[in-house]
Scaffold this motif. Sequence first.
Motif, short mmCIF file in Angstrom:
data_model
loop_
_atom_site.label_atom_id
_atom_site.label_comp_id
_atom_site.label_asym_id
_atom_site.label_seq_id
_atom_site.Cartn_x
_atom_site.Cartn_y
_atom_site.Cartn_z
N GLY A 1 -36.81 25.15 49.54
CA GLY A 1 -36.27 26.44 49.04
C GLY A 1 -34.42 26.31 50.31
O GLY A 1 -34.24 26.98 50.44
N ILE B 1 -32.23 17.75 48.15
CA ILE B 1 -30.88 17.51 47.14
C ILE B 1 -29.98 16.76 47.14
O ILE B 1 -29.24 16.16 45.78
N THR C 1 -28.78 32.98 49.89
CA THR C 1 -28.54 31.93 50.43
C THR C 1 -27.71 32.05 51.71
O THR C 1 -28.32 31.63 52.49
N GLU D 1 -30.02 29.81 54.01
CA GLU D 1 -29.24 28.83 54.13
C GLU D 1 -29.09 28.85 55.81
O GLU D 1 -27.84 28.14 56.22
N ASP E 1 -29.21 43.96 52.98
CA ASP E 1 -30.06 43.74 53.86
C ASP E 1 -30.18 42.39 54.86
O ASP E 1 -30.11 40.94 54.66
N VAL F 1 -23.20 44.76 41.70
CA VAL F 1 -21.38 44.53 41.80
C VAL F 1 -21.43 44.23 40.52
O VAL F 1 -22.44 43.03 40.34
N GLU G 1 -20.94 29.44 46.00
CA GLU G 1 -21.77 28.30 46.50
C GLU G 1 -22.74 28.99 46.13
O GLU G 1 -24.02 28.86 46.22
N GLY G 2 -23.31 29.59 45.18
CA GLY G 2 -24.57 30.25 44.18
C GLY G 2 -24.91 31.31 45.15
O GLY G 2 -23.87 32.19 46.34
N GLY G 3 -26.13 31.77 44.86
CA GLY G 3 -27.32 31.26 44.67
C GLY G 3 -27.52 31.23 43.44
O GLY G 3 -26.30 31.72 42.15
N ARG H 1 -28.94 33.00 41.14
CA ARG H 1 -29.68 34.47 40.91
C ARG H 1 -27.69 35.12 40.46
O ARG H 1 -27.70 35.55 39.33
N1 NAP Z 1 -28.41 23.56 44.43
C1 NAP Z 1 -27.50 24.24 44.96
O1 NAP Z 1 -26.27 24.51 45.31
C2 NAP Z 1 -27.76 25.84 45.45
C3 NAP Z 1 -26.51 26.70 45.76
C4 NAP Z 1 -26.91 28.05 46.76
C5 NAP Z 1 -27.83 27.82 46.82
N2 NAP Z 1 -28.77 27.41 46.75
C6 NAP Z 1 -30.50 27.55 45.77
O2 NAP Z 1 -30.79 29.14 46.07
C7 NAP Z 1 -31.89 29.96 46.40
C8 NAP Z 1 -31.10 30.87 46.67
O3 NAP Z 1 -30.47 31.31 45.63
P1 NAP Z 1 -30.99 32.95 44.30
O4 NAP Z 1 -31.03 32.53 43.59
O5 NAP Z 1 -32.28 33.36 45.50
O6 NAP Z 1 -30.57 33.67 45.62
P2 NAP Z 1 -28.40 33.83 45.55
O7 NAP Z 1 -27.94 34.11 44.42
O8 NAP Z 1 -28.29 33.46 46.51
O9 NAP Z 1 -28.68 35.80 46.70
C9 NAP Z 1 -29.18 36.60 45.59
C10 NAP Z 1 -28.74 38.21 46.40
O10 NAP Z 1 -27.61 38.24 46.30
C11 NAP Z 1 -27.32 39.43 45.81
N3 NAP Z 1 -26.80 39.54 45.01
C12 NAP Z 1 -26.88 38.51 43.46
N4 NAP Z 1 -26.21 39.48 42.74
C13 NAP Z 1 -25.52 40.62 42.57
C14 NAP Z 1 -24.98 41.90 42.68
N5 NAP Z 1 -24.38 41.73 40.82
N6 NAP Z 1 -24.70 42.98 43.02
C15 NAP Z 1 -25.44 43.42 44.16
N7 NAP Z 1 -25.89 42.00 45.17
C16 NAP Z 1 -26.35 40.93 44.28
C17 NAP Z 1 -28.83 40.54 46.31
O11 NAP Z 1 -29.21 40.36 47.55
P3 NAP Z 1 -29.45 41.76 48.10
O12 NAP Z 1 -30.85 40.80 48.13
O13 NAP Z 1 -29.10 40.78 50.15
O14 NAP Z 1 -29.09 42.39 47.58
C18 NAP Z 1 -29.73 38.82 45.30
O15 NAP Z 1 -31.13 39.42 46.02
C19 NAP Z 1 -31.89 29.47 48.09
O16 NAP Z 1 -33.30 28.38 48.42
C20 NAP Z 1 -31.04 28.30 48.18
O17 NAP Z 1 -31.43 27.22 48.83
C21 NAP Z 1 -29.33 25.68 45.58
#
Ligand code: NAP
Length: 270
Positions: free
Chosen positions: A65, A70, A95, A99, A133, A180, A200-202, A204
Amino acid sequence: MRRLFPVTYETADHAGRQGGGEPLGSEWSLDALADAYAYPPRADHQAWLRANMVSTLDGAAQHDGRSQPISSDTDMRVFGTLRGLADVVVVGAQTVRQEGYRPARAREAFAARRAAAGQDPAPSIAVISASLDLDFSLPLFTEPLAPTYVITGSGAPAERIEAARGSGAEVLLAGEGATVDPDRAVAALADRGHRRLLTEGGPRMLGQFVAAGVLDELCLTVSPMLTAGDAQRIAGGSALTVPERFELLSLLEEDGFLYTRYGRRRHSAE
Ligand SMILES: NC(=O)c1ccc[n+]([C@@H]2O[C@H](COP(=O)([O-])OP(=O)(O)OC[C@H]3O[C@@H](n4cnc5c(N)ncnc54)[C@H](OP(=O)(O)O)[C@@H]3O)[C@@H](O)[C@H]2O)c1
């Protein structure tokens, strides 16, 4: 660290000299890294959105998570450099939650460069969220050096929008419903004078920005690790109908980690 691409006179003949003249293989100064990652000048004053992500050899974007297992010290230096150059860091809410995001720091190493570019001492963080949230009592919202933005859709829960505003964050509405629209998010930040954008992602969130065609550059660290399992890749969501072609801009290497910069291939009409 050494530069593998582009191969220049400096790389080939001055093997041993980089940036401020550090011997090959030694740690680059933050100044040398900042030069290597400088945003491209854009005559049209349009925003430039780059992503910074790390992936294992088998495509995992996290382990347990988090991305830290990495990553590496040098990867974190590159991460810090990219922040040091950015006006604003765009990040998905998950993220931020996972994080434990805090406000970006003002770092002495980038102070002169930022002042010369008319930037705040530290980049703003812009959190993308539909649910809102988020814990608005956190320093990310209450104690930033530069305004923290919360980017959401106009249909997001009204009381959560108020909670965000109450914390001191600036709320940008950039979509119908709660979702968004990536194009509108970039435009809203550009309207506030932010042209050097970093995400910086994540995965999704990044997947949607890729699908919307708003990503100009990807700074991908290839981590020399295998994790197997079912971790997310760096970009998720719906697949593009046609894969989008990027071109290699630069490639640095240290200790088996590859620091790549890829730019979206521009058509001659652009
Ligand atoms: N390897 C890397 O470089 C890297 C970089 C960043 C993160 N990560 C990892 O990735 C994981 C988290 O990433 P994730 O993909 O699960 O989540 P994420 O992309 O960080 O966040 C997803 C959340 O962002 C919001 N969101 C995304 N797109 C949206 C849109 N179009 N409109 C409105 N809200 C939007 C929503 O938030 P709400 O739920 O609040 O509505 C959604 O639940 C973690 O494990 C982190 O460690 C890795």
